[in-house]
Design an enzyme around this catalytic site. Structure first.
Site, PDB file in Angstrom:
ATOM      1  N   LYS A  11       0.818  -1.224   0.000  1.00 14.15           N
ATOM      2  CA  LYS A  11       0.000   0.000   0.000  1.00 14.15           C
ATOM      3  C   LYS A  11       0.858   1.285   0.000  1.00 14.15           C
ATOM      4  O   LYS A  11       2.064   1.236   0.261  1.00 14.15           O
ATOM      5  CB  LYS A  11      -0.933  -0.031   1.207  1.00 14.15           C
ATOM      6  CG  LYS A  11      -1.958  -1.176   1.145  1.00 14.15           C
ATOM      7  CD  LYS A  11      -2.950  -1.080   2.297  1.00 14.15           C
ATOM      8  CE  LYS A  11      -3.990  -2.189   2.201  1.00 14.15           C
ATOM      9  NZ  LYS A  11      -5.012  -2.047   3.252  1.00 14.15           N
ATOM     10  N   TYR A  51     -12.658  -1.831  -3.514  1.00 10.14           N
ATOM     11  CA  TYR A  51     -13.145  -1.932  -2.133  1.00 10.14           C
ATOM     12  C   TYR A  51     -14.667  -1.772  -2.042  1.00 10.14           C
ATOM     13  O   TYR A  51     -15.172  -1.424  -0.966  1.00 10.14           O
ATOM     14  CB  TYR A  51     -12.442  -0.898  -1.258  1.00 10.14           C
ATOM     15  CG  TYR A  51     -11.037  -1.305  -0.849  1.00 10.14           C
ATOM     16  CD1 TYR A  51     -10.824  -2.441  -0.061  1.00 10.14           C
ATOM     17  CD2 TYR A  51      -9.929  -0.560  -1.234  1.00 10.14           C
ATOM     18  CE1 TYR A  51      -9.546  -2.821   0.325  1.00 10.14           C
ATOM     19  CE2 TYR A  51      -8.639  -0.938  -0.843  1.00 10.14           C
ATOM     20  CZ  TYR A  51      -8.463  -2.073  -0.063  1.00 10.14           C
ATOM     21  OH  TYR A  51      -7.202  -2.453   0.325  1.00 10.14           O
ATOM     22  N   PHE A  59     -15.357   3.876   7.211  1.00 11.65           N
ATOM     23  CA  PHE A  59     -13.991   4.216   6.796  1.00 11.65           C
ATOM     24  C   PHE A  59     -13.795   4.201   5.283  1.00 11.65           C
ATOM     25  O   PHE A  59     -12.689   4.438   4.796  1.00 11.65           O
ATOM     26  CB  PHE A  59     -12.966   3.294   7.476  1.00 11.65           C
ATOM     27  CG  PHE A  59     -13.176   1.808   7.223  1.00 11.65           C
ATOM     28  CD1 PHE A  59     -12.795   1.217   6.038  1.00 11.65           C
ATOM     29  CD2 PHE A  59     -13.770   1.013   8.206  1.00 11.65           C
ATOM     30  CE1 PHE A  59     -12.982  -0.145   5.814  1.00 11.65           C
ATOM     31  CE2 PHE A  59     -13.960  -0.355   7.992  1.00 11.65           C
ATOM     32  CZ  PHE A  59     -13.565  -0.937   6.784  1.00 11.65           C
ATOM     33  N   ARG A  87      -1.699 -14.444   4.720  1.00 12.63           N
ATOM     34  CA  ARG A  87      -2.422 -13.776   5.808  1.00 12.63           C
ATOM     35  C   ARG A  87      -1.644 -13.905   7.129  1.00 12.63           C
ATOM     36  O   ARG A  87      -1.651 -12.997   7.955  1.00 12.63           O
ATOM     37  CB  ARG A  87      -3.850 -14.308   5.919  1.00 12.63           C
ATOM     38  CG  ARG A  87      -4.674 -13.891   4.683  1.00 12.63           C
ATOM     39  CD  ARG A  87      -6.110 -14.309   4.771  1.00 12.63           C
ATOM     40  NE  ARG A  87      -6.861 -13.533   5.741  1.00 12.63           N
ATOM     41  CZ  ARG A  87      -7.304 -12.301   5.538  1.00 12.63           C
ATOM     42  NH1 ARG A  87      -7.062 -11.668   4.400  1.00 12.63           N
ATOM     43  NH2 ARG A  87      -8.004 -11.684   6.465  1.00 12.63           N
ATOM     44  N   THR A  93      -5.201  -7.077  10.704  1.00 11.05           N
ATOM     45  CA  THR A  93      -5.418  -5.786  10.038  1.00 11.05           C
ATOM     46  C   THR A  93      -4.999  -4.630  10.946  1.00 11.05           C
ATOM     47  O   THR A  93      -4.364  -3.678  10.500  1.00 11.05           O
ATOM     48  CB  THR A  93      -6.916  -5.630   9.670  1.00 11.05           C
ATOM     49  OG1 THR A  93      -7.305  -6.755   8.881  1.00 11.05           O
ATOM     50  CG2 THR A  93      -7.164  -4.346   8.897  1.00 11.05           C
ATOM     51  N   ASN A 114      -2.060   0.201   6.677  1.00  8.82           N
ATOM     52  CA  ASN A 114      -1.529  -1.041   7.261  1.00  8.82           C
ATOM     53  C   ASN A 114      -0.601  -1.787   6.300  1.00  8.82           C
ATOM     54  O   ASN A 114      -0.445  -3.000   6.410  1.00  8.82           O
ATOM     55  CB  ASN A 114      -2.674  -1.920   7.760  1.00  8.82           C
ATOM     56  CG  ASN A 114      -3.595  -2.368   6.645  1.00  8.82           C
ATOM     57  OD1 ASN A 114      -3.504  -1.859   5.528  1.00  8.82           O
ATOM     58  ND2 ASN A 114      -4.474  -3.303   6.911  1.00  8.82           N
ATOM     59  N   HIS A 117      -2.291  -5.518   1.686  1.00  6.92           N
ATOM     60  CA  HIS A 117      -3.603  -6.180   1.561  1.00  6.92           C
ATOM     61  C   HIS A 117      -3.358  -7.571   1.008  1.00  6.92           C
ATOM     62  O   HIS A 117      -2.488  -7.762   0.155  1.00  6.92           O
ATOM     63  CB  HIS A 117      -4.506  -5.406   0.585  1.00  6.92           C
ATOM     64  CG  HIS A 117      -5.694  -6.222   0.138  1.00  6.92           C
ATOM     65  ND1 HIS A 117      -6.845  -6.310   0.876  1.00  6.92           N
ATOM     66  CD2 HIS A 117      -5.875  -7.035  -0.948  1.00  6.92           C
ATOM     67  CE1 HIS A 117      -7.693  -7.131   0.256  1.00  6.92           C
ATOM     68  NE2 HIS A 117      -7.124  -7.584  -0.851  1.00  6.92           N
ATOM     69  N   GLU A 128      -9.829 -10.805  -7.300  1.00 12.52           N
ATOM     70  CA  GLU A 128      -8.869  -9.713  -7.126  1.00 12.52           C
ATOM     71  C   GLU A 128      -7.697  -9.827  -8.107  1.00 12.52           C
ATOM     72  O   GLU A 128      -7.191  -8.812  -8.584  1.00 12.52           O
ATOM     73  CB  GLU A 128      -8.379  -9.680  -5.674  1.00 12.52           C
ATOM     74  CG  GLU A 128      -9.483  -9.270  -4.711  1.00 12.52           C
ATOM     75  CD  GLU A 128      -9.036  -9.138  -3.267  1.00 12.52           C
ATOM     76  OE1 GLU A 128      -9.817  -8.593  -2.464  1.00 12.52           O
ATOM     77  OE2 GLU A 128      -7.913  -9.570  -2.931  1.00 12.52           O
TER      78      GLU A 128
HETATM   79  P1  CMP Z   1      -7.513  -4.420   3.624  1.00 13.48           P
HETATM   80  O1  CMP Z   1      -7.109  -5.796   3.961  1.00 13.48           O
HETATM   81  O2  CMP Z   1      -6.946  -3.797   2.413  1.00 13.48           O
HETATM   82  O3  CMP Z   1      -9.122  -4.381   3.515  1.00 13.48           O
HETATM   83  C1  CMP Z   1      -9.882  -3.253   3.822  1.00 13.48           C
HETATM   84  C2  CMP Z   1      -9.065  -2.142   4.376  1.00 13.48           C
HETATM   85  O4  CMP Z   1      -9.798  -1.168   5.077  1.00 13.48           O
HETATM   86  C3  CMP Z   1      -8.107  -2.683   5.443  1.00 13.48           C
HETATM   87  O5  CMP Z   1      -7.129  -3.477   4.858  1.00 13.48           O
HETATM   88  C4  CMP Z   1      -7.651  -1.395   6.088  1.00 13.48           C
HETATM   89  O6  CMP Z   1      -6.721  -0.689   5.271  1.00 13.48           O
HETATM   90  C5  CMP Z   1      -8.964  -0.615   6.083  1.00 13.48           C
HETATM   91  N1  CMP Z   1      -9.678  -0.741   7.361  1.00 13.48           N
HETATM   92  C6  CMP Z   1     -10.207  -1.841   7.905  1.00 13.48           C
HETATM   93  N2  CMP Z   1     -10.814  -1.573   9.072  1.00 13.48           N
HETATM   94  C7  CMP Z   1     -10.655  -0.256   9.268  1.00 13.48           C
HETATM   95  C8  CMP Z   1     -11.051   0.648  10.285  1.00 13.48           C
HETATM   96  N3  CMP Z   1     -11.743   0.239  11.350  1.00 13.48           N
HETATM   97  N4  CMP Z   1     -10.720   1.930  10.146  1.00 13.48           N
HETATM   98  C9  CMP Z   1     -10.032   2.360   9.062  1.00 13.48           C
HETATM   99  N5  CMP Z   1      -9.623   1.556   8.052  1.00 13.48           N
HETATM  100  C10 CMP Z   1      -9.936   0.264   8.156  1.00 13.48           C
END
Ligand code: CMP
Length: 140
Positions: A11, A51, A59, A87, A93, A114, A117, A128
């Protein structure tokens, strides 16, 4: 263990901090092979579509803004049990809940920024991978 493929995204928070190689090293050390890879910048429309499953989450807008804030590296990872292994390597996450030695624990800035993904199931992985790559772009 069957060989699987999964979609990985490094990311914008990670590409910005020059962590692409460090993250790839984690994947390769755990036996995941990169069979396709490209660096690109998502448009707002592409991030919204990728997404879409989170469209109703509070979010969502912030996530789309973050995912378009800089380049990402998208990859197809292949190996035995690749979806679960990836994973495990990524960790939770939320970095606050991630186990030591995971990408999330070591690199993530926040639950949103984070660093990585990874697909969460075989069905999602197929969708995906097809979102980013044509069959011709993946090492057979
Ligand atoms: P990802 O695995 O890419 O899938 C969805 C993304 O949303 C996740 O990683 C985070 O980057 C984001 N995400 C998930 N939960 C939250 C949250 N509670 N607040 C903000 N961002 C979130």
């Amino acid at each position: 263990m069957a060989s699987e493929r999964t979609l990985s995204i490094i990311k914008p928070d990670a590409t910005k901090r020059n962590l692409t190689g460090a993250i790839i090293d984690r994947f390769e050390r755990r036996g995941l092979r990169i069979v396709a890879q490209k660096r690109l910048r998502l448009t707002t429309e592409q991030a919204e579509r990728f997404y879409a499953v989170h469209a109703e989450r509070p979010f969502y807008r912030s996530l789309v803004r973050f995912m378009t804030s800089g380049p990402v590296v998208v990859q197809v990872l292949e190996g035995p049990d690749a979806i679960a292994v990836n994973r495990e390597v990524m960790g939770a996450t939320d970095p606050a809940k991630a186990a030591p030695g995971t990408i999330s624990k070591d690199f993530a800035e926040s639950i949103e920024a984070n660093s990585v993904h990874g697909s969460d199931s075989a069905e999602t992985a197929a969708q995906e991978i097809a979102f980013f790559f044509s069959a011709l772009e993946i090492d057979p």
